[in-house]
Design a protein around this motif. Structure first.
Motif, mmCIF file in Angstrom:
data_model
loop_
_atom_site.group_PDB
_atom_site.id
_atom_site.type_symbol
_atom_site.label_atom_id
_atom_site.label_comp_id
_atom_site.label_asym_id
_atom_site.label_seq_id
_atom_site.Cartn_x
_atom_site.Cartn_y
_atom_site.Cartn_z
ATOM 1 N N SER A 1 34.884 -47.051 8.922
ATOM 2 C CA SER A 1 34.753 -47.701 9.584
ATOM 3 C C SER A 1 36.324 -47.829 10.834
ATOM 4 N N TYR A 2 37.320 -47.795 9.849
ATOM 5 C CA TYR A 2 38.772 -47.660 10.748
ATOM 6 C C TYR A 2 38.748 -46.583 11.683
ATOM 7 N N VAL B 1 35.866 -45.892 14.755
ATOM 8 C CA VAL B 1 37.189 -46.408 15.891
ATOM 9 C C VAL B 1 38.081 -45.841 15.680
ATOM 10 N N PRO C 1 35.995 -44.196 19.229
ATOM 11 C CA PRO C 1 36.073 -45.364 19.735
ATOM 12 C C PRO C 1 34.441 -45.786 20.433
ATOM 13 N N ILE D 1 33.538 -48.903 19.144
ATOM 14 C CA ILE D 1 33.239 -50.697 19.716
ATOM 15 C C ILE D 1 32.271 -50.499 20.956
ATOM 16 N N TRP E 1 35.508 -54.292 17.134
ATOM 17 C CA TRP E 1 35.022 -53.249 16.358
ATOM 18 C C TRP E 1 33.517 -53.241 15.596
ATOM 19 N N ARG E 2 32.834 -52.689 15.623
ATOM 20 C CA ARG E 2 31.912 -52.764 15.159
ATOM 21 C C ARG E 2 31.945 -50.882 13.848
ATOM 22 N N GLY E 3 33.041 -50.330 14.461
ATOM 23 C CA GLY E 3 33.032 -49.760 12.698
ATOM 24 C C GLY E 3 31.538 -48.414 12.710
ATOM 25 N N LYS F 1 28.541 -55.709 15.989
ATOM 26 C CA LYS F 1 29.946 -56.003 15.121
ATOM 27 C C LYS F 1 28.920 -57.224 14.790
ATOM 28 N N PHE G 1 39.459 -56.067 9.796
ATOM 29 C CA PHE G 1 37.980 -55.516 10.661
ATOM 30 C C PHE G 1 38.037 -57.057 10.740
ATOM 31 N N SER H 1 36.284 -57.045 14.621
ATOM 32 C CA SER H 1 35.289 -57.568 15.086
ATOM 33 C C SER H 1 34.882 -58.654 16.241
#
Length: 441
Positions: A158-159, A162, A166, A170, A186-188, A193, A229, A233
């Motif tokens: 997920s990171y 992003v 993105p 995102i 963020w929704r990764g 989200k 995270f 979100s």
């Protein structure tokens, strides 16, 4: 330290009555359970929310989802066969069997039988996987390390999403169902989200379990990554519920009496239900909630809840069928002279209302007995009057997460939902613990 074979308290000697239990190597146990956890936490990665096709009625289902669940389900059946299906016998209880029978019957009587039967098959496989991981894991430590590896796959992916893609990780103003407050959140790797937020709450709970059973460094790293995270979100429900879950379940370590624990656990569940459903049904509660909460998100959900209640009353005894109401042609494009945005939502944002939509009011009553009251009884049978061990605390937190989330999200009878799957694992875990107490060295 837990002895080998005690992931849910199944003692080594009970596993080794036959030779089959010894022919599942640890590497295969870890790989299977790791794949299952990743699948249950999220199997639809990097969705393009600017694609307008996602607005269409979704009655066909996803071939990829069906293939993933079917193949993993077959592998789990093979593993449990080797270990012994007899270890699942404690799950054959009256309330659980009645729920399964009623759910199957309403699928056959559904307004869309083929759709409901497909959703039932998916849910049945998810339930099997949620129970199977507890049987396949050789020990609490193995279970913890497997969950830790799966958690790192989810949170690090997920990171990275992003950072690297993105536009797919995102929320933006180009999302077809864009909410004014969503761009930038963020929704990764998740489709939305709120799904990301719910999964991160699960990972925080998993991290705390890992820290207690396997590795403090690894466990707290997962907690910090997931919590960071979660905040990014902007998932209000998840952010609100996490401290409630940790505080209430923490108090269960202090208040060990049966009555006090029961009140402590059921009180917030009833309270959140009154805030949600009560705000629609009872004018005085509606006025009180309206005075305290002016959030447009809550107001929007109250419209959905009223729409759901109206349709429950159309078929109060047998419901509409599993997955046969929301996001179908009938709901989205027919059955009403005035169609609004409410007709296009994909669930009621309340698991209890969706349960009644699936199988009617009798099914809702059965669900309360099987998934609310019975686990409290099992908890007291396992740890009445005593502090909770790490495994019981894991199950308690995941069970409590499911029920407090149920007032604001649809987390029951949905094999596609991470919270639902972990909730089922928790219910099954508490039940298995009543039969197989943890063996300690």
């Amino acid at each position: 330290m837990a002895s080998a074979g005690a992931a849910t308290g199944i003692r080594v000697q009970e596993r080794q009555r036959g030779t089959a239990a010894r022919v599942v190597p640890d590497v295969l146990r870890v790989l299977l359970n790791g794949a299952v956890f990743v699948l249950l936490w999220n199997h639809i990665w990097l969705v393009d929310l600017s694609d307008r096709s996602i607005l269409a009625a979704s009655e066909e289902g996803s071939l990829l989802t069906q293939a993933l669940f079917l193949s993993t389900g077959v592998a789990m059946v093979a593993a449990i066969h080797r270990i012994g299906f007899r270890h699942l016998r404690p799950l054959v209880t009256g309330p659980l069997v009645l729920c399964a029978v009623w759910l199957s019957g309403t699928a056959l009587l559904s307004i869309e039988p083929s759709l409901s039967l497909r959703r039932l098959a998916l849910f049945a496989i998810a339930a099997l996987l949620s129970a199977g991981v507890l049987i396949v894991a050789r020990s609490p430590r193995q279970l913890a390390l497997t969950m830790a590896a799966a958690a790192l796959v989810i949170v690090l992916s997920s990171y990275f999403a992003v950072a690297l893609v993105p536009n797919l990780a995102i929320h933006s103003a180009f999302d077809v169902n864009s909410d004014p407050s969503h761009p930038g959140l963020w929704r990764g790797i998740f489709p939305q989200k709120n799904e990301a937020g719910a999964a991160m709450v699960i990972l925080v709970i998993v991290g705390l379990y890992v820290a207690r059973v396997a590795s403090r460094v690894l466990g707290w790293s997962i907690v910090l990554l997931a919590a960071g995270f979660l905040i990014a979100s902007g998932s209000k429900t998840a952010i609100l519920l996490l401290p409630v879950i940790l505080v209430i379940t923490g108090l269960c370590q202090i208040l060990t009496g049966g009555i006090m624990r029961t009140l402590l656990l059921l009180g917030p569940i009833v309270g959140f239900s009154l805030i949600s459903i009560g705000s629609v049904l009872v004018p005085s509660i509606q006025d009180a909630v309206g005075a305290l909460l002016t959030n447009a998100t809550f107001t929007g959900r109250s419209e959905i809840w009223q729409f759901a209640i109206d349709n429950i009353l159309v078929r109060p005894w047998r419901g509409w069928g599993l997955g046969a109401f929301w996001m179908t042609e009938r709901t989205m494009y027919g059955g009403s002279e005035e169609l609004t945005w409410v007709n296009t939502v994909d669930h009621a944002h309340n698991a209890y209302l969706d349960t009644a939509l699936i199988g009617g009011l009798p099914f809702l009553a059965l669900t309360v007995v099987a998934f609310v009251l019975a686990p409290v009884r099992d908890l007291q049978r396992v740890a009445g009057g005593t502090r909770l061990d790490a495994e019981t605390m894991l199950f308690l937190r995941l069970w409590f997460l499911g029920l407090v989330s149920a007032s604001f999200e649809t987390v029951l009878y949905n094999g596609n939902n991470a919270t639902c799957c972990m909730f089922m694992m928790a219910v099954f875990g508490l039940r298995l613990r009543t039969r197989y107490p943890i063996a300690r060295d």
